[in-house]
Design a protein around this motif. Sequence first.
Motif, mmCIF file in Angstrom:
data_model
loop_
_atom_site.group_PDB
_atom_site.id
_atom_site.type_symbol
_atom_site.label_atom_id
_atom_site.label_comp_id
_atom_site.label_asym_id
_atom_site.label_seq_id
_atom_site.Cartn_x
_atom_site.Cartn_y
_atom_site.Cartn_z
ATOM 1 N N ALA A 15 24.723 0.533 -28.610
ATOM 2 C CA ALA A 15 23.583 1.393 -28.266
ATOM 3 C C ALA A 15 23.472 1.679 -26.776
ATOM 4 O O ALA A 15 23.022 2.761 -26.395
ATOM 5 C CB ALA A 15 22.291 0.764 -28.782
ATOM 6 N N SER A 16 23.895 0.763 -25.944
ATOM 7 C CA SER A 16 23.772 0.981 -24.496
ATOM 8 C C SER A 16 24.674 2.109 -24.005
ATOM 9 O O SER A 16 24.446 2.666 -22.937
ATOM 10 C CB SER A 16 24.092 -0.310 -23.744
ATOM 11 N N ARG A 17 25.684 2.475 -24.791
ATOM 12 C CA ARG A 17 26.610 3.542 -24.396
ATOM 13 C C ARG A 17 26.200 4.916 -24.912
ATOM 14 O O ARG A 17 26.766 5.921 -24.495
ATOM 15 C CB ARG A 17 28.014 3.226 -24.899
ATOM 16 N N TYR A 18 25.227 4.965 -25.834
ATOM 17 C CA TYR A 18 24.852 6.227 -26.471
ATOM 18 C C TYR A 18 23.337 6.358 -26.512
ATOM 19 O O TYR A 18 22.613 5.374 -26.508
ATOM 20 C CB TYR A 18 25.396 6.285 -27.909
ATOM 21 N N ASN A 19 22.868 7.601 -26.609
ATOM 22 C CA ASN A 19 21.434 7.811 -26.760
ATOM 23 C C ASN A 19 21.098 8.041 -28.234
ATOM 24 O O ASN A 19 21.977 8.097 -29.084
ATOM 25 C CB ASN A 19 20.957 8.974 -25.872
ATOM 26 N N GLU A 20 19.803 8.178 -28.517
ATOM 27 C CA GLU A 20 19.352 8.331 -29.900
ATOM 28 C C GLU A 20 19.856 9.632 -30.529
ATOM 29 O O GLU A 20 20.164 9.678 -31.714
ATOM 30 C CB GLU A 20 17.828 8.271 -29.965
ATOM 31 N N ARG A 21 19.977 10.669 -29.733
ATOM 32 C CA ARG A 21 20.508 11.941 -30.243
ATOM 33 C C ARG A 21 21.941 11.758 -30.740
ATOM 34 O O ARG A 21 22.319 12.245 -31.811
ATOM 35 C CB ARG A 21 20.460 13.010 -29.158
ATOM 36 N N THR A 22 22.750 11.051 -29.985
ATOM 37 C CA THR A 22 24.135 10.798 -30.381
ATOM 38 C C THR A 22 24.176 9.953 -31.645
ATOM 39 O O THR A 22 24.984 10.207 -32.545
ATOM 40 C CB THR A 22 24.897 10.099 -29.245
#
Length: 61
Positions: A15-22
Motif C-alpha cells: 500500500a505504501s507504493r500505491y494510492n487508493e485510486r491505483t
Amino acid sequence: MAWLENVDRHWDEIASRYNERTRRMFRYYLAVCAGAFRARNLPLWQVVFSKGSAGRYDAPG
C-alpha cells in the motif's frame, strides 16, 4: 479471482507504493479479466521458450 484475492490479501504490504485510486484500478482490472475468462471471451496463453535441441517438443506424427 485468485489474483484479485492475492492483491487484497497482501495490499497492506504494498500500500505504501500505491494510492487508493491505483488499488481500485487493480481490483477492477482483475475482476474484469476473471469475468472474461469465465465467459471464455479472453483466453490465457502461457508460452515457454527454452534452449534445447530442435524438434524436441514436436508432437509425434
